[in-house]
Scaffold this motif. Sequence first.
Motif, PDB file in Angstrom:
ATOM      1  N   PRO A 149       3.607 -11.973  -9.477  1.00  0.00           N
ATOM      2  CA  PRO A 149       2.822 -11.134 -10.388  1.00  0.00           C
ATOM      3  C   PRO A 149       1.711 -10.356  -9.687  1.00  0.00           C
ATOM      4  O   PRO A 149       1.079  -9.496 -10.301  1.00  0.00           O
ATOM      5  N   THR A 150       1.457 -10.658  -8.398  1.00  0.00           N
ATOM      6  CA  THR A 150       0.366  -9.991  -7.682  1.00  0.00           C
ATOM      7  C   THR A 150       0.855  -9.403  -6.364  1.00  0.00           C
ATOM      8  O   THR A 150       0.397  -9.803  -5.292  1.00  0.00           O
ATOM      9  N   PRO A 151       1.780  -8.443  -6.395  1.00  0.00           N
ATOM     10  CA  PRO A 151       2.289  -7.861  -5.140  1.00  0.00           C
ATOM     11  C   PRO A 151       1.207  -7.162  -4.329  1.00  0.00           C
ATOM     12  O   PRO A 151       1.328  -7.036  -3.109  1.00  0.00           O
ATOM     13  N   GLY A 181      14.770  -6.981  -6.228  1.00  0.00           N
ATOM     14  CA  GLY A 181      14.767  -5.541  -6.471  1.00  0.00           C
ATOM     15  C   GLY A 181      13.371  -4.965  -6.607  1.00  0.00           C
ATOM     16  O   GLY A 181      13.103  -3.844  -6.146  1.00  0.00           O
ATOM     17  N   MET A 182      12.446  -5.703  -7.236  1.00  0.00           N
ATOM     18  CA  MET A 182      11.096  -5.185  -7.433  1.00  0.00           C
ATOM     19  C   MET A 182      10.384  -4.938  -6.110  1.00  0.00           C
ATOM     20  O   MET A 182       9.495  -4.092  -6.017  1.00  0.00           O
ATOM     21  N   TRP A 183      10.776  -5.698  -5.055  1.00  0.00           N
ATOM     22  CA  TRP A 183      10.078  -5.582  -3.786  1.00  0.00           C
ATOM     23  C   TRP A 183      10.544  -4.380  -2.960  1.00  0.00           C
ATOM     24  O   TRP A 183       9.834  -3.953  -2.050  1.00  0.00           O
ATOM     25  N   THR A 184      11.708  -3.843  -3.255  1.00  0.00           N
ATOM     26  CA  THR A 184      12.198  -2.692  -2.490  1.00  0.00           C
ATOM     27  C   THR A 184      11.219  -1.526  -2.583  1.00  0.00           C
ATOM     28  O   THR A 184      10.860  -0.897  -1.582  1.00  0.00           O
ATOM     29  N   GLU A 185      10.755  -1.245  -3.789  1.00  0.00           N
ATOM     30  CA  GLU A 185       9.790  -0.153  -3.988  1.00  0.00           C
ATOM     31  C   GLU A 185       8.440  -0.509  -3.388  1.00  0.00           C
ATOM     32  O   GLU A 185       7.791   0.327  -2.739  1.00  0.00           O
ATOM     33  N   LYS A 186       8.002  -1.740  -3.574  1.00  0.00           N
ATOM     34  CA  LYS A 186       6.695  -2.148  -3.054  1.00  0.00           C
ATOM     35  C   LYS A 186       6.651  -2.058  -1.527  1.00  0.00           C
ATOM     36  O   LYS A 186       5.671  -1.583  -0.947  1.00  0.00           O
ATOM     37  N   LEU A 235      -2.021 -18.789   5.965  1.00  0.00           N
ATOM     38  CA  LEU A 235      -2.970 -17.829   5.414  1.00  0.00           C
ATOM     39  C   LEU A 235      -3.126 -18.071   3.916  1.00  0.00           C
ATOM     40  O   LEU A 235      -2.464 -18.927   3.334  1.00  0.00           O
ATOM     41  N   GLU A 236      -4.002 -17.295   3.290  1.00  0.00           N
ATOM     42  CA  GLU A 236      -4.290 -17.515   1.883  1.00  0.00           C
ATOM     43  C   GLU A 236      -3.103 -17.150   0.998  1.00  0.00           C
ATOM     44  O   GLU A 236      -2.241 -16.368   1.383  1.00  0.00           O
ATOM     45  N   SER A 237      -3.085 -17.722  -0.190  1.00  0.00           N
ATOM     46  CA  SER A 237      -2.000 -17.481  -1.137  1.00  0.00           C
ATOM     47  C   SER A 237      -1.963 -16.018  -1.569  1.00  0.00           C
ATOM     48  O   SER A 237      -3.003 -15.373  -1.735  1.00  0.00           O
ATOM     49  N   THR A 238      -0.737 -15.519  -1.743  1.00  0.00           N
ATOM     50  CA  THR A 238      -0.574 -14.134  -2.196  1.00  0.00           C
ATOM     51  C   THR A 238       0.223 -14.075  -3.498  1.00  0.00           C
ATOM     52  O   THR A 238       0.829 -13.057  -3.811  1.00  0.00           O
TER      53      THR A 238
END
Length: 339
Positions: free
Chosen positions: A111-113, A135-140, A297-300
């Motif tokens: 929920p927090t790209p 699929g949502m990450w392709t654009e990001k 590293l910190e959570s993303t």
Amino acid sequence: MTVSVAFFAMMAISAALVAGFFGALHPAFDSFAHFRAHFAVLMALCALPLLATSFRLQAAAALLFAVAAFATTSNELPFPRLWPVQAAYEAKLGDQAVYRLLQMNLRFNNPTPEKVLSLIGRTQPDVITLDEVSGMWTEKLGLLSSAYPYRILCPYPNGVFGVALLSRRPFAAGTEPRCDPRGAMAIATVDFGGTGVDVAAIHLSWPWPFEQSWQIGELAEPLTSLGETAIMAGDCNAVPWSAAIRRVASLGGLTVMPSAGPTWLHLKLPDFLRFAGLPIDQVFSKGAILIHSASKLESTGSDHLPVMVEFSLRPEAPKPVDERETATASVVQPGKARS
């Protein structure tokens, strides 16, 4: 009654703990190995109060076994390694170029790209290995194309668990990045200061009764195809002391980096329980790769923490001098000056 319950609980946990050491025989046993540290702690807690009962001998034996089993899961205790594929960190040399690899399980529905993109922008690793590239990450990830123009995205059949590899360094001339047919592994030869290094991203399925063991067999060809110098990272859904990780390392001729610690924790659990999570994000290497450090590293927004790895390339050994050529070159011919 309470004593009997504690005794039978201790014996049941010990059976699960023992089964985990026979993961090479069947992947069902290996599923127990992933929770070896948890079983060891639980068995010790059951054994401690039994030391004051008629079961004291059995409790003492169980307590010793729990301590020994737990020791096999720790990178910090001064015990001999029981999994020989484990590597050690290498000290940095002053004149070595140090590169950074960032391993991240993005979480397919994160929920927090923006936290992912911010972390990459702040840390600026040389290469990035990514899992759960839906699929949502392709654009990001397209927003990073100017900073990381060299890339390969490998979609998974379900459109959720794909992998990707991004690099700010060019791919080696004459090479092409490649995916395995099911999108569980991406490989590219990256040019690090004139040296080609095979960099791979891998994402394994869950352990038995799911398809992890079968999937490792399917990945045998791409794993064996890795070059003499390679570094691979990914969410393996397997702990570093498991038979599954030993099998992956063996197929690729790789060693496993010392674990950065628990990287996975269920999203519904508070982060202060991270110590009870599982160290299932692994980094493998071979050849001229010298791994200096790994840090969480910190959570993303994922259920996995990112892992930053620093590494260098071992300098090439000087070529042996041919004594005959040296002797010939040192002869001064008449009428000619020595070069």
